[in-house]
Design an enzyme around this catalytic site. Sequence first.
Site, PDB file in Angstrom:
ATOM      1  N   LYS A   1      34.231  57.369  35.289  1.00  0.00           N
ATOM      2  CA  LYS A   1      35.344  56.971  34.436  1.00  0.00           C
ATOM      3  C   LYS A   1      35.580  55.462  34.462  1.00  0.00           C
ATOM      4  CE  LYS A   1      37.617  61.496  34.714  1.00  0.00           C
ATOM      5  NZ  LYS A   1      37.608  61.906  33.309  1.00  0.00           N
TER       6      LYS A   1
ATOM      7  N   ARG B   1      41.596  71.426  24.719  1.00  0.00           N
ATOM      8  CA  ARG B   1      41.613  71.033  26.124  1.00  0.00           C
ATOM      9  C   ARG B   1      42.007  69.568  26.198  1.00  0.00           C
ATOM     10  NH1 ARG B   1      36.786  68.076  27.885  1.00  0.00           N
ATOM     11  NH2 ARG B   1      37.313  68.553  30.031  1.00  0.00           N
TER      12      ARG B   1
ATOM     13  N   HIS C   1      26.032  66.018  26.617  1.00  0.00           N
ATOM     14  CA  HIS C   1      26.814  65.960  27.848  1.00  0.00           C
ATOM     15  C   HIS C   1      25.962  65.615  29.061  1.00  0.00           C
ATOM     16  CE1 HIS C   1      29.936  68.496  25.673  1.00  0.00           C
ATOM     17  NE2 HIS C   1      30.632  67.490  26.148  1.00  0.00           N
TER      18      HIS C   1
END
Lengths: 199, 346
Positions: B317, B223, B193
Site C-alpha cells: 500500500k 466491498r 490481481h
Amino acid sequence: MPPQSIISRPVYGMLSPQPGREHLFVADAQGAEAILDMAAAAPDGFFAGAQIVYIPRDADPSLAERLKALSPAMFYEGPSVAAAMPRLRQTLATARMGLRVYLAGTEGLIGQAMQAALEAGIDHSSIQTEHRGSLARRVQCVHCKGITEDVTTQPVTCAHCGLLLFVRDHYSRRIAAFQGVCINAEDPSEIPPAEEAFR
Amino acid sequence: MGITFRQETFRDDFSFANSPEHIRRFPFPFHEDSYMYAVNIEPHVAGPKGSVLEHPIDVDEHYVSEMQDRALVLAEDPLRCQSLPHMTLAGWDLLELLMTAKAESYPEHFSLTRDGDRWHWVNRPLGIDDRFTFGDVATLPYGPMEYITRQSQGDFCLLDQRDGNLWMDAGIVTTQADWSLDFDIGMNFFEWHAPVPLAHEKGIFTRALKFLLNVQQGRPARRLNWTMTINPRLDTSPENYHKWGPDRTTVTPENVGHKVHLRVELQSFWRLPRSNGLVFPIRCYLISMDELVTSRKWARRLHRVIRDLPDEIAAYKGLTRYRATLIEWLSAHDDGAPTSPGFGPD
C-alpha cells in the site's frame, strides 16, 4: 525453467508434434534446439507441411543449417524479431483453419509471436511454447509506454524516457512485455546498482 | 434541496476538503481494530439515509470538481480510457445503469426521458443537455462508456464473462490506487490481481471470482478496499508515479494532519443485462487525518490498524516511508479506550 512466479507470468511447456497438416514454427537463438529435439519425435513427412521462421541472433550458425536440413516447406531466416514480424503477421492472417503454432526461444520472441497470433484470432491455449536460452525480458515502461528490449538487469534504465525502472514479474500478453515501474520515484537521489537478473 | 457542489482541486494547490456532514458519512473501512484481507463482499443494498450507501450510485459534494479532474487526466493521457471492440454493448448497458440510477436518486440534478430508442439526458451540475439514439454510437460525442463515465465519480472496469473467468476488456481509470488499465486491459481476473501479496495464497481470489461469476442482474454486490494517499490526489496512477511519488517523502510530524489521507474504495459489482458482462465501479473517497480524528473512535481504531498491519501489506500500500511518523501522530489520538463494534463514527 524460470523460477515459480506470479500468476500473470506466462508458463512455458515443451514442443510436441500436434496432429494436423500445417505447422508454423517461430524461433530465435537456442529455440532452434527445441524444434530439433521435437523433430526427433515427429512422424515421417511432418515437416513437409511446416514453415519455419528463425531469428538466429547470436546462436551457433550450424543451428540454422540443421533446421534447413529438416526440409520444411518454407524456411525464413531473419535478422531480428522486429524485421520478421510483418511477414509473420501476413502468414498468420492468411493461415487456414487448423494451423498449429509452435514458439520457441527467448521470452521476448515467444511473447511477440504470441501477440501476433492472438491478434490473428488464434487462441493462446492452442499455441505450443518452449522457453530456451536467455531469460532477457521485454519491458514496457509504465510511464512513457516505450518498450526496452533484451533487459537483463534489475533495475534497468528505460531506453526511451531514461527513468530507472524496477522490472516486475507482472506480464501482459497483449503488450507482450513485463511491466517496468520507476524504482526511485519517491526519492530520485536513491540509485540502486543494476545487477544481472535475467540471463 | 440538492447537493451543494464544492469547487476544489485534487492537484497543485490541493484545495479539496470534506464538509462536516461529509466527514460523518465517510465510508470508514475498519469494523474492528485490525485488518487482514478477506472476501468482504456483501449485497449492495440501500444503507442509512445520508450515508454513501443511501443510493445505488452515490453522488456527493465533490462531484463537479472530480469530473473536472478526470477531464484533465484524460487530456494528458487518453490511454486511461480504453474499450476493446467487443465491449460497446456493455458500454450501453453501463450508460443505462448510470443514467437511470442518477435520475431516480437525484431528480433535482439529473433527468432522463426515454421515447423508445430516443433518449434525452440532462445533467444540470455539469451543464449537459443531450438527445441521442440509444445504441447508435454516432449520436454521442464519445463512446457510451466514456460519455457517461466522464459524468460519474469513480473508476469503472467493464468485464466480459467467458470461459468461466472475467476479463478486464474496457474501463476508465483516472483515480486509481496504483494500477494501470493500459497494462492490465485484456487480462483475466487472476492475472490483473497477480501483483497483490498474500491474498492468492489465502484463496481470496478463487472465492471472489466464484462469487462474482454468479452476480445476478438487479442484485449488485459491494466491498470496501483502502489505502493511503499523500495530499488529496485522485490521480495516483503508476503512469505518473514519478511525479507524485516524492510526496511520500514530505510527511513530517507537523503536516501529517493535512497531508496524509485515508483513501477508501467503494467497489460495487453489477450484472449488465444485454451484454451479460459485469461492471465494477470503483468509487474513491478521501479524508485527511485532521478530518478523520474528529471521530474519537475512528482515530483510536486507525492508529491500531496501521500500527499492527503486516509489513507486506504496508509495503504494497506504499506506507513504508511515512508509516512510523503516521503511527506516532495517531498515537496521540488513541487513549487506549475500547472501540465500539461496527464502522460508524459514534
